[in-house]
Design an enzyme around this catalytic site. Structure first.
Site, short mmCIF file in Angstrom:
data_model
loop_
_atom_site.label_atom_id
_atom_site.label_comp_id
_atom_site.label_asym_id
_atom_site.label_seq_id
_atom_site.Cartn_x
_atom_site.Cartn_y
_atom_site.Cartn_z
CG ASP A 1 -49.42 -53.62 -21.76
OD1 ASP A 1 -48.37 -53.90 -21.14
OD2 ASP A 1 -50.52 -53.48 -21.20
NE ARG B 1 -54.86 -41.75 -11.56
CZ ARG B 1 -56.04 -42.39 -11.60
NH1 ARG B 1 -56.81 -42.29 -12.67
NH2 ARG B 1 -56.45 -43.10 -10.56
CD GLU C 1 -57.40 -35.51 -12.24
OE1 GLU C 1 -58.13 -36.02 -11.38
OE2 GLU C 1 -57.08 -36.08 -13.29
CG HIS D 1 -60.64 -38.33 -12.45
ND1 HIS D 1 -59.34 -38.38 -12.01
CD2 HIS D 1 -61.04 -39.63 -12.49
CE1 HIS D 1 -58.97 -39.63 -11.78
NE2 HIS D 1 -60.01 -40.41 -12.07
CB ALA E 1 -64.71 -44.59 -12.62
N1 LIG Z 1 -60.58 -41.77 -15.40
C1 LIG Z 1 -60.95 -42.64 -14.47
O1 LIG Z 1 -61.93 -42.41 -13.77
C2 LIG Z 1 -60.20 -43.91 -14.29
C3 LIG Z 1 -58.88 -44.03 -14.65
N2 LIG Z 1 -58.23 -45.23 -14.50
C4 LIG Z 1 -56.83 -45.32 -14.90
O2 LIG Z 1 -56.72 -46.33 -15.90
C5 LIG Z 1 -55.57 -47.12 -15.63
C6 LIG Z 1 -55.73 -48.49 -16.23
O3 LIG Z 1 -56.72 -49.22 -15.53
P1 LIG Z 1 -56.89 -50.80 -15.78
O4 LIG Z 1 -57.01 -51.09 -17.22
O5 LIG Z 1 -57.95 -51.27 -14.88
O6 LIG Z 1 -55.47 -51.31 -15.30
P2 LIG Z 1 -54.70 -52.63 -15.76
O7 LIG Z 1 -53.62 -52.80 -14.76
O8 LIG Z 1 -55.67 -53.74 -15.97
O9 LIG Z 1 -54.10 -52.23 -17.18
C7 LIG Z 1 -53.03 -51.39 -17.37
C8 LIG Z 1 -52.08 -52.03 -18.36
O10 LIG Z 1 -51.02 -51.12 -18.66
C9 LIG Z 1 -49.80 -51.87 -18.60
N3 LIG Z 1 -48.62 -51.04 -18.49
C10 LIG Z 1 -47.77 -50.89 -17.43
N4 LIG Z 1 -46.73 -50.10 -17.78
C11 LIG Z 1 -46.93 -49.75 -19.07
C12 LIG Z 1 -46.19 -48.97 -20.00
N5 LIG Z 1 -45.01 -48.43 -19.68
N6 LIG Z 1 -46.68 -48.81 -21.24
C13 LIG Z 1 -47.85 -49.38 -21.61
N7 LIG Z 1 -48.58 -50.17 -20.77
C14 LIG Z 1 -48.14 -50.34 -19.53
C15 LIG Z 1 -50.05 -52.78 -17.42
O11 LIG Z 1 -49.08 -53.82 -17.31
P3 LIG Z 1 -48.86 -54.44 -15.80
O12 LIG Z 1 -50.20 -54.92 -15.35
O13 LIG Z 1 -47.90 -55.54 -15.96
O14 LIG Z 1 -48.36 -53.30 -14.98
C16 LIG Z 1 -51.42 -53.30 -17.79
O15 LIG Z 1 -51.35 -54.31 -18.76
C17 LIG Z 1 -55.45 -47.09 -14.10
O16 LIG Z 1 -54.12 -47.32 -13.68
C18 LIG Z 1 -55.94 -45.72 -13.74
O17 LIG Z 1 -54.87 -44.82 -13.66
C19 LIG Z 1 -58.86 -46.34 -14.05
C20 LIG Z 1 -60.17 -46.27 -13.67
C21 LIG Z 1 -60.92 -45.04 -13.69
O1 LIG Z 2 -59.98 -46.24 -10.47
C1 LIG Z 2 -59.32 -45.21 -10.67
O2 LIG Z 2 -58.08 -45.22 -10.75
C2 LIG Z 2 -60.01 -43.94 -10.83
O3 LIG Z 2 -59.43 -43.00 -11.30
C3 LIG Z 2 -61.41 -43.85 -10.39
O4 LIG Z 2 -61.91 -42.57 -10.54
#
Ligand SMILES: NC(=O)C1=CN([C@@H]2O[C@H](COP(=O)(O)OP(=O)(O)OC[C@H]3O[C@@H](n4cnc5c(N)ncnc54)[C@H](OP(=O)(O)O)[C@@H]3O)[C@@H](O)[C@H]2O)C=CC1
Ligand SMILES: O=C(O)C(=O)CO
Length: 308
Positions: free
Chosen positions: A169, A225, A254, A273, A276
């Site tokens: 990260d 994603r 999607e 998907h 969550a």
């Molecule tokens: N399948 C589903 O239903 C769901 C999918 N998601 C996906 O999961 C992702 C992560 O969620 P969450 O953990 O809550 O988000 P967070 O913002 O807490 O964590 C994401 C991390 O990735 C970092 N990051 C940014 N750019 C990069 C990079 N180039 N390489 C590696 N790491 C990087 C971020 O840094 P910084 O914060 O500084 O940008 C942060 O530390 C969401 O953005 C969403 O797309 C989330 C919830 C549900």
């Molecule tokens: O929180 C998100 O980004 C999700 O994808 C929820 O489905």
């Protein structure tokens, strides 16, 4: 009267909170032409599904807040929203547990052949044992891309399964696991799990070159994603058995198209998907997003979880 739109099916508890002070219109169909036609004159939007493009948003000149039901912001025209001074909020860690647990579930499903064995037994009436040799997690390496809320929670759960965790990260400099450069995480991982957001920087991050660095015995898991992985390159790697398998909850497009080659592979577990989709996280997200809208539109206060 204050007008709030809700995109997608959101739990009643959140919708009822909004109905306490606003005229609420729910748009369940997320197609762009539907959003463009119906999403007009909003003061607030509780956004779960569909793309909030500039074309959709510009019909809403009084819009003050978009409360994202979730955390991913890749479906929103962020530069337009920022330029217009519209509040943008997320539901912070409301779905962290759900997604982290699901990720671990996918790891088990793919490495222990659970889904394939179930299909053989229930649909084809085949009692197959020797064909479904699995692996144990203990002592293996989990590589995490994106060490934020979900990445960290996955790491915690994984350690309980005896996995050693490494992570990449660029925005984290201290962690309770070993932080390594991207290519090292990719090449050392037995399980590579994606948890970064989809941005201009991360689109296609896991490309053909990086996939070729993975161990042939490794699995890739994506609950972030679809766009973070080059999907065509992943399909090729799976078809040619250059990696062992994949478990994917998210896709470049999607819903996934019927002709997508991923659907014909025997070394994948695919889900629509739903990481969550738990009672707990859906309720928390509905309430938190509605609360943010109420704070801004009814109480004239700042939101609790603003992106800006
Ligand atoms: N399948 C589903 O239903 C769901 C999918 N998601 C996906 O999961 C992702 C992560 O969620 P969450 O953990 O809550 O988000 P967070 O913002 O807490 O964590 C994401 C991390 O990735 C970092 N990051 C940014 N750019 C990069 C990079 N180039 N390489 C590696 N790491 C990087 C971020 O840094 P910084 O914060 O500084 O940008 C942060 O530390 C969401 O953005 C969403 O797309 C989330 C919830 C549900
Ligand atoms: O929180 C998100 O980004 C999700 O994808 C929820 O489905």
């Amino acid at each position: 009267m204050t007008k709030v739109f809700v995109t997608g099916k959101v739990m009643k508890v959140g919708v009822d909170m909004l109905r306490g002070f606003a005229d609420v219109e729910i748009i369940e169909d997320p197609r762009p032409e539907i959003l463009e036609e119906r999403l007009k004159g909003a003061d607030g939007i509780l956004h779960k599904v569909g793309k909030l493009s500039e074309k959709v948003l510009r019909n809403n000149e009084h819009l003050k807040i978009i409360a994202r039901h979730g955390v991913g912001l890749d479906d929103i025209d962020l530069s337009y929203v920022k330029r217009k001074g519209i509040w943008l909020t997320t539901t912070d860690d409301a779905n962290t547990n759900a997604v982290a647990e699901f990720t671990i579930g996918l790891i088990f499903a793919v490495v222990k052949n659970i889904v394939r064995a179930h299909i053989e037994l229930t649909i084809k009436n085949r009692w197959m044992r020797e064909d479904f040799m699995g692996e144990e997690l203990s002592g293996k390496i989990l590589g995490i891309i994106g060490y934020g809320r979900i990445g960290k929670k996955v790491a915690d759960l994984a350690k309980g399964c005896g996995l050693r965790v490494i992570a990449y990260d660029p925005n984290v400099d201290r962690a309770d696991c070993e932080l390594l450069p991207l290519k090292d995480v990719v090449s050392q991982a037995d399980f590579l799990s994606i948890h970064c957001p989809l941005t201009d920087e991360t689109r296609g991050l896991i490309n053909c070159e990086l996939l070729s660095r993975m161990k042939p015995s490794a699995f890739i898991i994506n609950t972030a994603r679809g766009g973070v992985i080059e999907e065509d390159a992943l399909v090729e790697a799976l078809q040619e058995r250059r990696i062992r398998g994949a478990a994917l909850d998210v896709f470049a497009l999607e819903p996934i198209e019927r002709g997508n080659s991923l659907l014909n592979l025997d070394n994948v577990v695919l889900t629509p998907h739903i990481a969550a989709m738990t009672e707990q996280s859906q309720e928390k997200m509905a309430v938190m997003a509605a609360q943010e809208i109420r704070r801004v539109l009814l109480e004239g206060r700042e939101p609790l979880y603003p992106v800006w």
